[in-house]
Design a protein around this motif. Sequence first.
Motif, PDB file in Angstrom:
ATOM      1  N   GLU A  70       0.856  -1.186   0.000  1.00 55.41           N
ATOM      2  CA  GLU A  70       0.000   0.000   0.000  1.00 55.41           C
ATOM      3  C   GLU A  70       0.893   1.237   0.000  1.00 55.41           C
ATOM      4  O   GLU A  70       1.755   1.386   0.858  1.00 55.41           O
ATOM      5  CB  GLU A  70      -0.933   0.012   1.214  1.00 55.41           C
ATOM      6  CG  GLU A  70      -1.992  -1.067   1.144  1.00 55.41           C
ATOM      7  CD  GLU A  70      -2.961  -1.014   2.314  1.00 55.41           C
ATOM      8  OE1 GLU A  70      -2.875  -0.092   3.158  1.00 55.41           O
ATOM      9  OE2 GLU A  70      -3.813  -1.912   2.384  1.00 55.41           O
ATOM     10  N   ALA A  94       0.235  -4.912 -11.757  1.00 59.09           N
ATOM     11  CA  ALA A  94      -1.188  -4.623 -11.558  1.00 59.09           C
ATOM     12  C   ALA A  94      -1.334  -3.780 -10.294  1.00 59.09           C
ATOM     13  O   ALA A  94      -0.615  -3.969  -9.314  1.00 59.09           O
ATOM     14  CB  ALA A  94      -1.980  -5.924 -11.419  1.00 59.09           C
ATOM     15  N   TYR A  95      -2.264  -2.850 -10.329  1.00 57.12           N
ATOM     16  CA  TYR A  95      -2.494  -1.989  -9.164  1.00 57.12           C
ATOM     17  C   TYR A  95      -3.961  -1.580  -9.112  1.00 57.12           C
ATOM     18  O   TYR A  95      -4.680  -1.667 -10.103  1.00 57.12           O
ATOM     19  CB  TYR A  95      -1.595  -0.748  -9.210  1.00 57.12           C
ATOM     20  CG  TYR A  95      -1.908   0.194 -10.351  1.00 57.12           C
ATOM     21  CD1 TYR A  95      -2.784   1.257 -10.180  1.00 57.12           C
ATOM     22  CD2 TYR A  95      -1.319   0.020 -11.601  1.00 57.12           C
ATOM     23  CE1 TYR A  95      -3.076   2.122 -11.223  1.00 57.12           C
ATOM     24  CE2 TYR A  95      -1.596   0.871 -12.649  1.00 57.12           C
ATOM     25  CZ  TYR A  95      -2.467   1.934 -12.455  1.00 57.12           C
ATOM     26  OH  TYR A  95      -2.747   2.779 -13.490  1.00 57.12           O
ATOM     27  N   LYS A  96      -4.382  -1.161  -7.932  1.00 55.36           N
ATOM     28  CA  LYS A  96      -5.735  -0.630  -7.729  1.00 55.36           C
ATOM     29  C   LYS A  96      -5.613   0.687  -6.996  1.00 55.36           C
ATOM     30  O   LYS A  96      -4.722   0.867  -6.162  1.00 55.36           O
ATOM     31  CB  LYS A  96      -6.585  -1.587  -6.896  1.00 55.36           C
ATOM     32  CG  LYS A  96      -7.089  -2.782  -7.649  1.00 55.36           C
ATOM     33  CD  LYS A  96      -8.097  -3.533  -6.800  1.00 55.36           C
ATOM     34  CE  LYS A  96      -8.713  -4.648  -7.615  1.00 55.36           C
ATOM     35  NZ  LYS A  96      -9.763  -5.334  -6.879  1.00 55.36           N
ATOM     36  N   LEU A  97      -6.522   1.590  -7.312  1.00 56.87           N
ATOM     37  CA  LEU A  97      -6.539   2.886  -6.643  1.00 56.87           C
ATOM     38  C   LEU A  97      -7.647   2.909  -5.597  1.00 56.87           C
ATOM     39  O   LEU A  97      -8.768   2.473  -5.859  1.00 56.87           O
ATOM     40  CB  LEU A  97      -6.762   4.002  -7.661  1.00 56.87           C
ATOM     41  CG  LEU A  97      -5.658   4.178  -8.700  1.00 56.87           C
ATOM     42  CD1 LEU A  97      -6.050   5.245  -9.713  1.00 56.87           C
ATOM     43  CD2 LEU A  97      -4.346   4.537  -8.035  1.00 56.87           C
ATOM     44  N   PHE A  98      -7.293   3.429  -4.446  1.00 63.73           N
ATOM     45  CA  PHE A  98      -8.241   3.629  -3.355  1.00 63.73           C
ATOM     46  C   PHE A  98      -8.209   5.111  -2.994  1.00 63.73           C
ATOM     47  O   PHE A  98      -7.306   5.835  -3.429  1.00 63.73           O
ATOM     48  CB  PHE A  98      -7.851   2.745  -2.160  1.00 63.73           C
ATOM     49  CG  PHE A  98      -7.994   1.273  -2.448  1.00 63.73           C
ATOM     50  CD1 PHE A  98      -9.195   0.621  -2.213  1.00 63.73           C
ATOM     51  CD2 PHE A  98      -6.926   0.550  -2.975  1.00 63.73           C
ATOM     52  CE1 PHE A  98      -9.326  -0.728  -2.500  1.00 63.73           C
ATOM     53  CE2 PHE A  98      -7.052  -0.791  -3.266  1.00 63.73           C
ATOM     54  CZ  PHE A  98      -8.267  -1.453  -3.026  1.00 63.73           C
ATOM     55  N   LEU A 102      -2.523   3.801  -3.222  1.00 66.91           N
ATOM     56  CA  LEU A 102      -2.425   2.932  -4.386  1.00 66.91           C
ATOM     57  C   LEU A 102      -1.971   1.580  -3.856  1.00 66.91           C
ATOM     58  O   LEU A 102      -1.049   1.510  -3.035  1.00 66.91           O
ATOM     59  CB  LEU A 102      -1.383   3.518  -5.344  1.00 66.91           C
ATOM     60  CG  LEU A 102      -1.034   2.735  -6.598  1.00 66.91           C
ATOM     61  CD1 LEU A 102      -0.675   3.721  -7.703  1.00 66.91           C
ATOM     62  CD2 LEU A 102       0.120   1.790  -6.390  1.00 66.91           C
ATOM     63  N   LYS A 103      -2.619   0.506  -4.276  1.00 65.68           N
ATOM     64  CA  LYS A 103      -2.248  -0.844  -3.838  1.00 65.68           C
ATOM     65  C   LYS A 103      -1.682  -1.579  -5.046  1.00 65.68           C
ATOM     66  O   LYS A 103      -2.296  -1.642  -6.108  1.00 65.68           O
ATOM     67  CB  LYS A 103      -3.461  -1.589  -3.286  1.00 65.68           C
ATOM     68  CG  LYS A 103      -3.160  -3.017  -2.889  1.00 65.68           C
ATOM     69  CD  LYS A 103      -3.546  -3.268  -1.465  1.00 65.68           C
ATOM     70  CE  LYS A 103      -3.340  -4.713  -1.092  1.00 65.68           C
ATOM     71  NZ  LYS A 103      -2.185  -4.887  -0.248  1.00 65.68           N
TER      72      LYS A 103
END
Length: 186
Positions: A70, A94-98, A102-103
């Motif tokens: 994170e 690969a990543y995800k935004l919160f 950013l994860k």
Amino acid sequence: MKVKDIVVTTLKILGRNTLAEKLVAGQALDGGERDTVNTLIHCFNAVEDEVARCYIPLCAEQILKSGDGEFPFSLFEHTPVRITSVISNGEAVAYKLFPEYLKADAERIVVGYDYAPSIKDIDGVSEFNCAVGGYLFACGAAAEFCLINGEIQAAEVWESKYRQEIESVQRKSVTVGGYIPPRRWV
């Protein structure tokens, strides 16, 4: 480009040469003159933000480390607007935004992103280089200033010049690429 220089240019194109000269000379300003200068600084900040978000992105690349994958946005040097790449060990990750972080599936990443410029005062320096040009910001600030003061026709004239300057910079820029105008509410 210094904010003060852009404000002085804006004052000159608006026909307020006396105030521009006082600002350059460092003379004391009265209440109305200070209000005018402060309004122009506000207009400059709005224009710089619009240019960065919609037309000519400010780009940064940064190395971040995290034990749990994170990466809080507070670790970023600038306020990110758009993530353009996340790389670990030379490969895209690969990543995800919160909302607050950013994860990514890595503990160390190189993140590329476009960012919003910080708010500046009269002694600040624009985050754009000279290739963009102070006249672009002066025209945009003049358009905003005229609009705030109810001078609609003058605002339209300066808005037109501002758009022409943006198009000129975009045509010359290798990094901007194709031009897609931002969505507008009618």
